[in-house]
Design a protein around this motif. Structure first.
Motif, short mmCIF file in Angstrom:
data_model
loop_
_atom_site.label_atom_id
_atom_site.label_comp_id
_atom_site.label_asym_id
_atom_site.label_seq_id
_atom_site.Cartn_x
_atom_site.Cartn_y
_atom_site.Cartn_z
N MET A 1 -32.29 64.09 37.15
CA MET A 1 -32.13 62.68 37.45
C MET A 1 -32.01 61.90 36.14
N PRO A 2 -31.02 61.05 36.02
CA PRO A 2 -30.84 60.28 34.79
C PRO A 2 -32.00 59.32 34.54
N GLN A 3 -32.25 59.10 33.28
CA GLN A 3 -33.27 58.15 32.87
C GLN A 3 -32.58 56.87 32.39
N ILE A 4 -33.11 55.72 32.81
CA ILE A 4 -32.59 54.43 32.37
C ILE A 4 -33.66 53.78 31.51
N VAL A 5 -33.28 53.40 30.29
CA VAL A 5 -34.22 52.77 29.36
C VAL A 5 -33.68 51.40 29.00
N TYR A 6 -34.48 50.38 29.25
CA TYR A 6 -34.12 49.01 28.90
C TYR A 6 -34.74 48.67 27.55
N LEU A 7 -33.89 48.22 26.64
CA LEU A 7 -34.32 47.97 25.26
C LEU A 7 -34.06 46.53 24.86
N PRO A 8 -34.81 46.05 23.87
CA PRO A 8 -34.56 44.71 23.34
C PRO A 8 -33.16 44.63 22.73
N ARG A 9 -32.63 43.43 22.71
CA ARG A 9 -31.29 43.15 22.16
C ARG A 9 -31.11 43.77 20.78
N GLU A 10 -32.11 43.62 19.94
CA GLU A 10 -32.02 44.08 18.55
C GLU A 10 -31.78 45.58 18.43
N GLU A 11 -32.21 46.35 19.40
CA GLU A 11 -32.07 47.80 19.32
C GLU A 11 -30.70 48.32 19.74
N LEU A 12 -29.93 47.51 20.46
CA LEU A 12 -28.60 47.96 20.90
C LEU A 12 -27.47 47.09 20.36
N TYR A 13 -27.78 45.94 19.84
CA TYR A 13 -26.76 44.99 19.36
C TYR A 13 -25.77 45.70 18.45
N PRO A 14 -24.48 45.52 18.60
CA PRO A 14 -23.78 44.58 19.47
C PRO A 14 -23.46 45.15 20.85
N ARG A 15 -23.93 46.35 21.12
CA ARG A 15 -23.66 46.96 22.42
C ARG A 15 -24.47 46.30 23.53
N TYR A 16 -23.97 46.44 24.75
CA TYR A 16 -24.73 46.03 25.94
C TYR A 16 -25.45 47.25 26.52
N GLY A 17 -24.89 48.41 26.28
CA GLY A 17 -25.48 49.64 26.79
C GLY A 17 -24.91 50.83 26.06
N TYR A 18 -25.51 51.98 26.30
CA TYR A 18 -25.10 53.21 25.63
C TYR A 18 -25.54 54.39 26.48
N ALA A 19 -24.66 55.38 26.63
CA ALA A 19 -24.98 56.57 27.42
C ALA A 19 -25.06 57.79 26.52
N GLN A 20 -26.02 58.65 26.81
CA GLN A 20 -26.14 59.95 26.14
C GLN A 20 -26.05 61.04 27.22
N PRO A 21 -24.81 61.46 27.52
CA PRO A 21 -24.64 62.45 28.59
C PRO A 21 -25.42 63.74 28.37
N SER A 22 -25.52 64.20 27.14
CA SER A 22 -26.21 65.47 26.88
C SER A 22 -27.69 65.40 27.23
N ARG A 23 -28.27 64.21 27.17
CA ARG A 23 -29.69 64.02 27.49
C ARG A 23 -29.91 63.35 28.84
N GLN A 24 -28.79 62.92 29.50
CA GLN A 24 -28.87 62.22 30.78
C GLN A 24 -29.73 60.96 30.69
N ILE A 25 -29.49 60.19 29.61
CA ILE A 25 -30.20 58.93 29.39
C ILE A 25 -29.18 57.82 29.17
N VAL A 26 -29.45 56.68 29.77
CA VAL A 26 -28.67 55.48 29.47
C VAL A 26 -29.62 54.42 28.93
N TYR A 27 -29.12 53.66 27.97
CA TYR A 27 -29.86 52.56 27.38
C TYR A 27 -29.12 51.28 27.71
N VAL A 28 -29.86 50.26 28.13
CA VAL A 28 -29.26 48.99 28.53
C VAL A 28 -30.11 47.87 27.91
N ARG A 29 -29.41 46.85 27.44
CA ARG A 29 -30.13 45.70 26.88
C ARG A 29 -30.88 44.96 27.98
#
Length: 99
Positions: A1-29
């Motif tokens: 099951m994929p993991q969704i991690v919500y992060l502060p703006r500063e950790e992903l800027y300028p992205r809104y989100g990022y996927a790591q298929p090999s780890r099945q994790i998505v990061y979203v601001r």
């Protein structure tokens, strides 16, 4: 099951989100408006399973899938993406991938 991690703006800027298929994790601001956050989360989850080779085609596919599922979030995302820092980010991605 994929993991969704919500992060502060500063950790992903300028992205809104990022996927790591090999780890099945998505990061979203976490600072995104709710409708945009739902769209971005769906968009990034789509990337976990997409097997398309060309990065631009992967983005088109994820955007279409997200827009069909969360049309208001997609439209709001398009509008907030007109900010100069986002346009610069897109330009850098296109130029960097094309070279």
């Amino acid at each position: 099951m994929p993991q969704i991690v919500y992060l502060p703006r500063e950790e992903l800027y300028p992205r809104y989100g990022y996927a790591q298929p090999s780890r099945q994790i998505v990061y979203v601001r976490e600072d995104l408006p709710s409708s945009v956050k739902k769209f971005v989360t769906f968009h990034e989850l789509y990337h976990l399973e997409d097997k398309a080779g060309w990065w631009f085609w992967r983005e088109i596919r994820a955007n279409v899938a997200g827009a069909l599922k969360h049309p208001i979030g997609f439209m709001a995302c398009v509008l907030i993406s007109l900010a100069p820092y986002r346009l610069k980010y897109y330009w850098q991605r296109i130029v960097g991938k094309a070279s």
